[in-house]
Structures are given as structure tokens and as C-alpha cells.
Design an enzyme around this catalytic site. Sequence first.
Site, short mmCIF file in Angstrom:
data_model
loop_
_atom_site.label_atom_id
_atom_site.label_comp_id
_atom_site.label_asym_id
_atom_site.label_seq_id
_atom_site.Cartn_x
_atom_site.Cartn_y
_atom_site.Cartn_z
N HIS A 169 -3.48 80.24 10.36
CA HIS A 169 -3.00 80.05 11.73
C HIS A 169 -3.98 79.25 12.57
O HIS A 169 -5.16 79.06 12.19
CB HIS A 169 -2.73 81.40 12.39
CG HIS A 169 -3.93 82.28 12.54
ND1 HIS A 169 -4.90 82.08 13.51
CD2 HIS A 169 -4.33 83.37 11.84
CE1 HIS A 169 -5.83 83.02 13.39
NE2 HIS A 169 -5.53 83.81 12.38
N CYS A 185 -7.58 86.60 7.94
CA CYS A 185 -6.73 85.43 8.10
C CYS A 185 -7.57 84.15 8.02
O CYS A 185 -8.79 84.18 8.18
CB CYS A 185 -5.98 85.48 9.43
SG CYS A 185 -4.68 86.73 9.47
#
Length: 219
Positions: A169, A185
Amino acid sequence: MSRTLQKAALATLALTLAAYVALAAGTQIYDPKTRKWVDYDKNTARKYFARNKQVPDAFRRQVVTFRTAEEPGTIIIDGNQHFLYLVQPGGQAIRYGIGVGREGFGWAGIVRVGRTAEWPTWTPPAEMVARDPNAAKWAAGQPGGPDNPLGARALYLYAGDADTIYRIHGTPESWSIGLDVSSGCIRMNNDDIIDLHSRIKVGAKVIVLMQGAALYKGV
């Protein structure tokens, strides 16, 4: 994500991902002024970004020569070097700088892009809500926007049909690219995740190498 689905996803992760304690990679960058390699930590990164308004050369998007047996369109993540490669035809790849999981939050495995989103809503996992007071106020979800931790785009990583809860992301903290900073992440600056999102297809293979392991020939 419901607690039942989250447990199922985590159970799947336990079977399909090689979880491990991330090694201290000791990131360094080359200083052309002193012609020396220098340690690249949070303080160095903040100062560099404040002075240059961008990350060091190595972490900027660029096309590189890349030998691999994987198909074009495959994503290969070398967390040790803080690079994400998008395999291209002709022995090349687009290389992006990334931020990865801090110590204790690294992982490795083969997953796929299950879905994507533009300006996604961020919903912190229950474990993060429990340990991070700043996440608690967004337990029901933070709407997408420039201050959202997921940034401009998100690629949701799936193991089989289960959401791993890990994402590739964007981030409003561009200075953090090149560091071990996340909860697992993969972070990219917003310009880079927009570029990657425009090139990737749902279902794309994603290979996450173990932090502390060098990228090896034939991946």
C-alpha cells in the site's frame, strides 16, 4: 474483517507462509559527498527527506536488469534490500523502494493479489487496536484520504482464497521508505503505488523473500 475470517486467514498463513523473526538488516546508503556507505535509520531518513524532499536514489522507481524464471507481471519483494520488483519482459524489472516489517513483524511466502482499491479504508486488526492507542479510534475504519495509513492505493494479498491481512500500500510517510517500520505490510510512496496499481492485475503472483536472505538467481 470478522474475527472468524481473521482467524481462518491467520490459520492459512500459518500453513502457507514461513513466519520468522526479522533480522536486523542494517540498511545503508551511499553518500556521494563523502564517498562512504552510511547507516540508514529513522533519524537519517527523516533528515534526508527533509533536506531533499525525496528518498535516496536507490529507493526511487527505476528499470533494472533482472534475471528470473518468473513470468512478467510477477511481484518479487526483497525485504532485506527494501526493493519491490515488478518483472518485465526482456530480462528487466521495475524496481521500487519499499518499507517493510519491523523486527518481529517480517514474513515470507508466495501469495497473490486478491483485490485492489483506490484510496482504501484502513481498518486496523484487533491486535493492533489492542496494542496501539492511536489505532483504537479507527477500530471501525478510517476513510480513505491523504492522512490514511494505506495511502492512495492498496493491493490486498491473499493465500488461496483467504485474506492474509497483509497489503502492499501507499503511505503518507514517504520518508519511511527504505526502513523496517511496518506491522508486516509493504509500504510504497503514493506515486509508486499508483504506478504499480496501474500495471498489476488481480491474481498476480507475489513472492515475498525472507528478510536477511539475499535475492537469489532463478527466483
